[in-house]
Design a protein around this motif. Structure first.
Motif, PDB file in Angstrom:
ATOM      1  N   TYR B  44       3.194 -34.896 -28.548  1.00  0.00           N
ATOM      2  CA  TYR B  44       3.621 -33.471 -28.334  1.00  0.00           C
ATOM      3  C   TYR B  44       4.700 -33.321 -27.219  1.00  0.00           C
ATOM      4  O   TYR B  44       5.854 -32.645 -27.579  1.00  0.00           O
ATOM      5  CB  TYR B  44       2.284 -32.371 -28.462  1.00  0.00           C
ATOM      6  CG  TYR B  44       1.830 -31.958 -29.536  1.00  0.00           C
ATOM      7  CD1 TYR B  44       2.455 -31.658 -30.558  1.00  0.00           C
ATOM      8  CD2 TYR B  44       0.054 -32.308 -29.639  1.00  0.00           C
ATOM      9  CE1 TYR B  44       1.840 -31.431 -31.794  1.00  0.00           C
ATOM     10  CE2 TYR B  44      -0.288 -32.030 -30.746  1.00  0.00           C
ATOM     11  CZ  TYR B  44       0.282 -31.346 -31.923  1.00  0.00           C
ATOM     12  OH  TYR B  44      -0.541 -31.025 -32.872  1.00  0.00           O
ATOM     13  N   GLU B  45       4.535 -33.863 -26.170  1.00  0.00           N
ATOM     14  CA  GLU B  45       5.151 -33.466 -25.032  1.00  0.00           C
ATOM     15  C   GLU B  45       6.595 -34.026 -25.448  1.00  0.00           C
ATOM     16  O   GLU B  45       7.597 -33.885 -24.985  1.00  0.00           O
ATOM     17  CB  GLU B  45       4.538 -33.980 -23.825  1.00  0.00           C
ATOM     18  CG  GLU B  45       5.456 -33.808 -22.403  1.00  0.00           C
ATOM     19  CD  GLU B  45       5.372 -32.277 -21.863  1.00  0.00           C
ATOM     20  OE1 GLU B  45       4.792 -31.744 -22.321  1.00  0.00           O
ATOM     21  OE2 GLU B  45       6.484 -32.217 -21.451  1.00  0.00           O
ATOM     22  N   THR B  46       6.536 -35.498 -25.552  1.00  0.00           N
ATOM     23  CA  THR B  46       7.564 -36.342 -25.897  1.00  0.00           C
ATOM     24  C   THR B  46       8.570 -35.632 -26.902  1.00  0.00           C
ATOM     25  O   THR B  46       9.543 -35.512 -26.792  1.00  0.00           O
ATOM     26  CB  THR B  46       7.111 -37.745 -26.250  1.00  0.00           C
ATOM     27  OG1 THR B  46       6.408 -38.146 -25.267  1.00  0.00           O
ATOM     28  CG2 THR B  46       8.407 -38.555 -26.652  1.00  0.00           C
ATOM     29  N   ARG B  47       7.711 -35.225 -27.981  1.00  0.00           N
ATOM     30  CA  ARG B  47       8.500 -34.608 -29.079  1.00  0.00           C
ATOM     31  C   ARG B  47       9.283 -33.349 -28.842  1.00  0.00           C
ATOM     32  O   ARG B  47      10.468 -33.039 -28.994  1.00  0.00           O
ATOM     33  CB  ARG B  47       7.556 -34.388 -30.518  1.00  0.00           C
ATOM     34  CG  ARG B  47       8.311 -33.804 -31.598  1.00  0.00           C
ATOM     35  CD  ARG B  47       7.471 -33.908 -32.948  1.00  0.00           C
ATOM     36  NE  ARG B  47       6.420 -32.640 -32.477  1.00  0.00           N
ATOM     37  CZ  ARG B  47       5.612 -31.993 -33.671  1.00  0.00           C
ATOM     38  NH1 ARG B  47       5.934 -32.687 -34.791  1.00  0.00           N
ATOM     39  NH2 ARG B  47       4.996 -31.037 -33.216  1.00  0.00           N
ATOM     40  N   MET B 347       6.641 -47.488 -33.257  1.00  0.00           N
ATOM     41  CA  MET B 347       6.516 -47.398 -34.673  1.00  0.00           C
ATOM     42  C   MET B 347       7.512 -46.254 -35.137  1.00  0.00           C
ATOM     43  O   MET B 347       8.040 -46.344 -36.077  1.00  0.00           O
ATOM     44  CB  MET B 347       5.007 -46.983 -34.870  1.00  0.00           C
ATOM     45  CG  MET B 347       4.507 -47.366 -36.334  1.00  0.00           C
ATOM     46  SD  MET B 347       2.618 -47.270 -36.189  1.00  0.00           S
ATOM     47  CE  MET B 347       2.500 -45.588 -36.403  1.00  0.00           C
ATOM     48  N   TYR B 348       7.449 -45.265 -34.342  1.00  0.00           N
ATOM     49  CA  TYR B 348       8.538 -44.192 -34.605  1.00  0.00           C
ATOM     50  C   TYR B 348       9.833 -44.564 -33.605  1.00  0.00           C
ATOM     51  O   TYR B 348       9.570 -45.107 -32.565  1.00  0.00           O
ATOM     52  CB  TYR B 348       8.000 -42.912 -34.098  1.00  0.00           C
ATOM     53  CG  TYR B 348       6.925 -42.379 -35.013  1.00  0.00           C
ATOM     54  CD1 TYR B 348       7.309 -41.953 -36.368  1.00  0.00           C
ATOM     55  CD2 TYR B 348       5.661 -42.689 -34.876  1.00  0.00           C
ATOM     56  CE1 TYR B 348       6.176 -41.662 -37.233  1.00  0.00           C
ATOM     57  CE2 TYR B 348       4.542 -42.592 -35.833  1.00  0.00           C
ATOM     58  CZ  TYR B 348       4.704 -41.902 -36.745  1.00  0.00           C
ATOM     59  OH  TYR B 348       3.745 -41.714 -37.819  1.00  0.00           O
ATOM     60  N   SER B 349      10.857 -43.995 -34.116  1.00  0.00           N
ATOM     61  CA  SER B 349      12.163 -44.257 -33.237  1.00  0.00           C
ATOM     62  C   SER B 349      12.143 -43.073 -32.074  1.00  0.00           C
ATOM     63  O   SER B 349      12.950 -42.117 -32.272  1.00  0.00           O
ATOM     64  CB  SER B 349      13.467 -44.195 -34.351  1.00  0.00           C
ATOM     65  OG  SER B 349      13.124 -45.053 -35.053  1.00  0.00           O
ATOM     66  N   LEU B 350      11.386 -43.155 -31.202  1.00  0.00           N
ATOM     67  CA  LEU B 350      11.464 -42.404 -29.750  1.00  0.00           C
ATOM     68  C   LEU B 350      12.252 -43.140 -28.804  1.00  0.00           C
ATOM     69  O   LEU B 350      11.818 -44.379 -28.650  1.00  0.00           O
ATOM     70  CB  LEU B 350      10.049 -42.046 -29.460  1.00  0.00           C
ATOM     71  CG  LEU B 350       9.355 -41.257 -30.501  1.00  0.00           C
ATOM     72  CD1 LEU B 350       7.857 -40.922 -29.994  1.00  0.00           C
ATOM     73  CD2 LEU B 350      10.024 -39.879 -30.343  1.00  0.00           C
ATOM     74  N   PRO B 351      12.974 -42.399 -27.966  1.00  0.00           N
ATOM     75  CA  PRO B 351      13.743 -43.248 -26.967  1.00  0.00           C
ATOM     76  C   PRO B 351      12.976 -43.408 -25.740  1.00  0.00           C
ATOM     77  O   PRO B 351      13.274 -44.455 -24.935  1.00  0.00           O
ATOM     78  CB  PRO B 351      14.822 -42.186 -26.797  1.00  0.00           C
ATOM     79  CG  PRO B 351      14.557 -40.861 -27.336  1.00  0.00           C
ATOM     80  CD  PRO B 351      13.538 -41.186 -28.336  1.00  0.00           C
ATOM     81  N   PHE B 352      11.842 -42.509 -25.452  1.00  0.00           N
ATOM     82  CA  PHE B 352      11.094 -42.710 -24.424  1.00  0.00           C
ATOM     83  C   PHE B 352       9.599 -42.004 -24.752  1.00  0.00           C
ATOM     84  O   PHE B 352       9.452 -41.310 -25.829  1.00  0.00           O
ATOM     85  CB  PHE B 352      11.698 -41.819 -23.163  1.00  0.00           C
ATOM     86  CG  PHE B 352      12.065 -40.337 -23.778  1.00  0.00           C
ATOM     87  CD1 PHE B 352      11.089 -39.363 -23.583  1.00  0.00           C
ATOM     88  CD2 PHE B 352      13.313 -40.172 -24.059  1.00  0.00           C
ATOM     89  CE1 PHE B 352      11.433 -38.066 -23.872  1.00  0.00           C
ATOM     90  CE2 PHE B 352      13.606 -38.733 -24.422  1.00  0.00           C
ATOM     91  CZ  PHE B 352      12.619 -37.761 -24.270  1.00  0.00           C
ATOM     92  N   MET B 353       8.913 -42.311 -23.769  1.00  0.00           N
ATOM     93  CA  MET B 353       7.330 -41.666 -23.995  1.00  0.00           C
ATOM     94  C   MET B 353       6.951 -41.267 -22.908  1.00  0.00           C
ATOM     95  O   MET B 353       6.743 -42.022 -22.011  1.00  0.00           O
ATOM     96  CB  MET B 353       6.484 -42.836 -24.705  1.00  0.00           C
ATOM     97  CG  MET B 353       4.893 -42.376 -24.998  1.00  0.00           C
ATOM     98  SD  MET B 353       4.796 -41.168 -26.073  1.00  0.00           S
ATOM     99  CE  MET B 353       5.085 -41.919 -27.472  1.00  0.00           C
TER     100      MET B 353
END
Ligand SMILES: Nc1ncnc2c1ncn2[C@@H]1O[C@H](COP(=O)(O)OP(=O)(O)OP(=O)(O)O)[C@@H](O)[C@H]1O
Ligand SMILES: [Mg+2]
Lengths: 247, 787
Positions: B44-47, B347-353
């Motif tokens: 949630y926070e990352t998104r 798995m998802y294209s997230l630049p950071f977590m």
């Protein structure tokens, strides 16, 4: 005998520490009722050393437990000082036991996971003016066995730890259920001397159950129980010292 | 230290194996709780951060073509904050050394900018230079699988014209966190990508100079979403708008939301099971300890310890075990949470977590497990505290046994004496036997969840891609094209069978409920795309009316015979009323189907098709790909089978990880329950068993009496557990259902067998440990001491 029995029916005696009146105890065992005590009247006085004698199953332990606030009678009253123990709340009974009573159980009830010294400490930690645990163990001749666990002690030694535990808190009342049952005469005498010392030095009211009629000779008074009632009471005019007892 | 506390530590040490076995179960519950919730919070926070920092749009709309000045009118819609128009195209790509069809979305970028909204996150390289119309930035995963670095080139068919593009950078975008090709179910980075390109060349290639075909908006705080959508749709209608939608309905965001929802379910279901079992175990162990120590308890009370003090003493013991479990669980939970978050990041294209561990999650885990543990032991502790000391000092009366059911039925002659002892023992404490059985059954059930996922996906894929969609390739046209074009496809060498289909976006409405999806016109006697019913039998397409995906009829609350309102969102946008004829079972997507000719009539057009389904002789597959790529009319080619394969490869890892975790956890429950029960049985029946040994029974026979009881309970627990597992899987499948996909409940024999096997193995391990204890059964000591 009849004299003394009369005395218990007289108006309450100011010197009596315990005033037991018409105490009965009935255990319900399924269909059958076991009458452990059938109307016991009894006064115990300050500093008095009493011995309770009687056949197995006569109700000695039951009476002692009621005096010690471990059990409540089915009927009758037990006064300690001015307090009616039969009407005391759970909390009041706990406080009574903690602050006034020293107990030696027929089956020792030591905590196996604690050493002799620690077993005594369990009691001294919550007492008002206790001895040092080591000192109490010294009194029963176990000064050398402080750090032994119950499993590493003989039956008699375990019994002595139980006695040390009872006297260590310097109690007002000392109730002992067969404190010498597992002891030979030599250690028995050591233990009885320790009991007597507490009795005399602190003016502790002491009641001792025994099957050993010889011990009766060191008592101020001997009470005989039979089938849940007091069958006889004898005053000892000449008290013997523990080492003079015929074992 | 207080003497009583010393007692506590020594006793804890004495029962360390049991304590550890219980703590393990608590570790399981707490760690899953913390893992799922921290992963959830992190996602949630990352998104949120990603969306906010990169100005992810709130409203999205595609259209055919509108002149740029229309922007001013969009900006005046009340509630609109920022507006960005783009040119977006779907193109065919050629990657050197990779023969399969590759498609990509080509998105325009303003000059020298990462975009106004949906800003890209540049991972490598640089932005495209204005004026250099062949430069592109690739989505990172796509670039990585093809090893395309800055300076490398690829070939694209842009609006029918071939063009060579040069890679200048790698990027990620909040718009494509879940990157899948249109109509696909699983990401396939080899065959689908996203590319960003300067606006000018892209616009001129598609005749969009001074125009746009895609618009995204952000909204001001006090805006009314629905109102903006309505007004925007009104504005875009004349320009071929197919309906605006909000962020909630944006595909990538929707997949992510579903994933988060699944995490939430896991965060509730698993910890409840684990903590329930832990509570039971603590109750069993504390009860036993207290009954062993009833004389000590009486002693303590006789010395003037209050009920509270005695109760607290035992509660401390329980809390220490729980505390150990909580600490272990927190550590394991953080570790697993970080691991899980990283899996998600990949798995998802997230630049950071951003790993988020809220203190309240830890506090909740701790407080919740403490409470459950206290609840589990309170009864035993109360029992200890309230016993009058004089009574507690007497040994517990010998247990009362009854003739068992077996004996009352007169069946005892079928059983040996030891077996009768076992049966009586079970019957004497029905509640404990029941809870033990339940505990083991739970362990068995938990383990089925790992295997269930795999089976469900197998079934989904089997039904969807072997039984329903049987084509090898789908060719999608740039424009609706005449049916006759199928002949040119059929004439390609290697093409065996061809079927055309027509597809339009439509808004389906029944009463006040509506859903936007694609309306597909199929060939009625089609071999390649077949609609199936719940029994997987082929459903015939009616001449009139529509067939909907079964889940869609539930969403719309429509039943066969009702009239469905269809508003076509393309062309001259007809709105018609059509009867619902039937439903079809589909696990992926929600669709509406009718006969192609009926759809052509509805659209008032001739025999037009949007694309074709093909089967191809395997030997000619490469050639066919090549031929299709060269056809200017074909915008893209979709090939499901290799996409599924790619998906399986990534899934295999996740499923393996998940199966590993559930097995470990299920195994720890099974071991915890069985081992603790055996230990307690041993301590309770120490004397009895030692006496039997004295009487001449062998260790084997004594072990049979002791372990046989659990053996019977396990034999009951396993079928019960398989049943519970089925229920758990059904619950999860139901919870995971959504309009993107439905998870079927398919459990293979191997899933059942595996769960049962793990239970049996963990039971055997604990039995082995007890067997060793039995060797040390001290006959002399046991008989000498009083009970
Ligand atoms: N909790 C109990 N439940 C049922 N019966 C009991 C209970 N406690 C004592 N009794 C019975 O009450 C009677 C008196 O018991 P008590 O323990 O007072 O005897 P005792 O004089 O101390 O005997 P002993 O010398 O053997 O210790 C006995 O018949 C005993 O069985
Ligand atoms: Mg007795």
């Amino acid at each position: 005998m009849s004299q003394d029995k009369q005395a218990t029916h007289e108006p309450r005696d100011e010197a009596a520490v315990f005033h037991v009146h018409g105490v009965t105890k009935v255990y319900q065992m399924g269909e059958v009722q076991v009458h452990a005590l059938r109307g016991v009247d009894l006064d115990l006085y300050r500093g008095e050393f009493t011995v309770l004698l009687g056949a197995s199953g006569s109700g000695k332990s039951t009476l002692l437990n009621i005096l010690g606030g471990l059990d409540t009678p089915t009927d009758g009253h037990v006064f300690y000082g001015g307090r009616d123990l039969t009407r005391a709340t759970e909390g009041e009974l706990t406080e009574y036991r903690r602050d006034h009573v020293g107990f030696v159980f027929q089956f020792y009830n030591l905590i196996p996971s604690l050493t002799a010294q620690e077993n005594v400490a369990v009691v001294t930690e919550i007492a008002k003016a206790p001895m040092q645990p080591a000192e109490a163990l010294q009194l029963v001749g176990l000064g050398e066995r402080l750090d032994h666990f119950p499993a590493q002690l003989s039956g008699g030694e375990q019994q002595r730890v139980a006695i040390a535990r009872a006297i260590a808190k310097n109690p007002d009342v000392l109730l002992c259920d067969e404190p010498t049952g597992a002891l030979d005469s030599k250690t028995g005498i050591v233990v009885l001397e320790a009991l007597q010392r507490v009795n005399q030095e602190l003016d502790t009211t002491t009641a001792v159950i025994t099957h050993n009629a010889g011990i009766a000779q060191m008592a101020d008074r001997v009470i005989y129980l039979a089938d849940g009632s007091i069958s006889d009471v004898r005053m000892n005019l000449t008290k013997l010292a523990p080492r003079e007892l015929s074992w | 230290m207080k003497a009583l506390d010393i007692k506590l530590w020594r006793e804890l040490w004495g029962m360390r194996m049991q304590a550890l076995a219980i703590a393990m179960v608590i570790v399981g519950g707490v760690s899953i709780f913390i893992m799922s919730l921290s992963t959830l919070d992190s996602l949630y926070e990352t998104r949120e951060t990603y969306y906010r920092d990169h100005h992810f749009a709130q409203v999205f709309a595609s259209l055919k073509r509108a002149p740029l000045p229309l922007v001013q009118r969009i900006e005046t819609i009340p509630g609109v904050d920022k507006v960005e128009t783009r040119v977006v195209a779907y193109v065919n790509l050629g990657v050197t050394g990779f023969a399969d069809p590759v498609s990509a979305h080509l998105v325009s970028l303003p000059d020298r900018s990462r975009g106004l909204l949906n800003q890209i996150y540049l991972r490598k390289g640089r932005l495209v230079e204005p004026g250099r119309d062949h430069e592109v930035i690739l989505s990172e995963e796509f670039a990585q699988v093809h090893k395309l670095e800055a300076g490398d080139t690829l070939r694209a068919t842009i609006n029918g014209r071939r063009k060579t593009l040069t890679v200048v950078g790698h990027a990620l975008s909040p718009e494509y966190i879940y990157q899948i090709a249109p109509g696909a179910m699983f990401p396939d980075y080899q065959r689908y990508g996203v590319m960003w390109m300067a606006r000018k060349p892209l616009a001129s290639a598609y005749d969009m100079d001074g125009a746009f075909n895609d618009v995204t908006l952000t909204l001001s705080k006090d805006s009314n979403e629905q109102d903006v959508i309505d007004r925007l749709d009104e504005l875009l209608k004349p320009y071929g708008g197919i309906g605006a939608y909000v962020r909630k309905d944006q595909l990538s965001n929707r997949f992510l939301t579903e994933e988060l929802r699944q995490q939430e379910t896991i965060a509730t279901v698993f910890p409840i099971i684990f903590l329930g079992v832990a509570a039971f175990l603590l109750n069993v162990v504390a009860s036993r300890l207290i009954s062993l120590e009833r004389e000590q308890i009486a002693g303590l009370k006789a010395f003037g310890y209050s009920n509270f003090a005695v109760g607290l003493h035992y509660l401390k013991l329980v809390l220490m075990i729980v505390g150990l479990g909580i600490l272990g669980g927190i550590a394991a939970g953080i570790w697993m949470g970080k691991g899980m978050s990283n899996i998600y990041m990949e798995m998802y294209s997230l630049p950071f977590m951003i790993y988020v561990l809220k203190p309240k999650v830890i506090v909740a885990a701790a407080v919740f497990s403490m409470l459950v543990a206290i609840l589990g032991t309170l009864y035993a502790v109360r029992q200890a505290a309230k016993l009058p000391p004089a009574q507690a000092m007497r040994p517990e009366p010998p247990a009362l046994y009854h003739a068992t059911l077996v004996e009352r039925l007169g069946l005892q002659r079928w059983f040996s004496q030891p077996t009768r002892m076992i049966l009586r023992h079970i019957e004497r404490r029905p509640l404990k036997s029941l809870l033990t059985t339940l505990g083991i059954a739970m362990a068995c059930g938990v383990m089925m969840i790992g295997g269930f996922q795999e089976g469900a996906i197998d079934h989904m894929v089997e039904v969807q891609y072997s039984m329903s969609q049987r084509e090898d390739l789908i060719a999608i046209y740039t424009e609706p094209t005449s049916l006759r074009s199928l002949y040119s496809l059929l004439s390609l060498q290697g093409v065996e069978h061809v079927e055309g289909f027509r597809e339009v976006s439509a808004k389906l409405q029944f009463e006040h409920r509506f859903y936007r999806t694609s309306l597909q016109g199929l060939q009625p006697d089609g071999e390649l795309k077949r609609l199936l019913d719940t029994d997987l039998k082929v459903v015939d397409l009616p001449q009139q009316g529509v067939i909907l995906t079964d889940h869609l009829t539930e969403l719309l609350h429509i039943k066969p015979g009702d009239m469905l309102t269809i508003e076509v969102l393309e062309g001259n946008r007809p709105t018609v009323q059509v009867p619902l004829i039937g439903t079809t079972k589909e696990f992926i997507g929600l669709n509406a189907y009718m006969q192609r000719e009926a759809l052509n009539r509805l659209l008032k057009e001739g025999n037009a098709i949007s694309g074709a389904l093909l089967t191809v002789d395997e030997r000619y597959q490469r050639e066919v790909y090549g031929d299709l790529k060269d056809m200017p009319r074909i915008a893209g080619v979709v090939e499901h089978k290799s996409a599924i394969q790619a998906f399986y490869d990534t899934l295999a890892e996740t499923v393996l990880y998940f199966t590993f975790v559930t097995t470990l956890l299920g195994g720890s429950i099974a071991f915890g329950v069985v081992y603790n029960n055996m230990r307690i049985a041993l301590s309770e029946r120490n004397r009895e068993l030692a006496s039997l040994r004295v009487l001449g029974f062998e260790r084997r026979e004594v072990a049979y009496i002791l372990l046989g009881e659990l053996g019977i309970l396990i034999m009951v627990a396993i079928p019960l557990g398989l049943f519970i597992g089925y229920g758990l899987c059904a619950y999860l499948a139901f919870q995971f259902n959504n309009d993107l996909y439905r998870i079927p409940l398919v459990l293979g024999m191997n899933v059942y067998a595996f769960a049962a096997l793990v239970v049996i193995i963990s039971s055997l391990i604990s039995a082995l440990m007890i067997w060793r204890n039995l060797a040390h059964l001290d006959m002399v000591a046991v008989l000498k001491t009083k009970e």
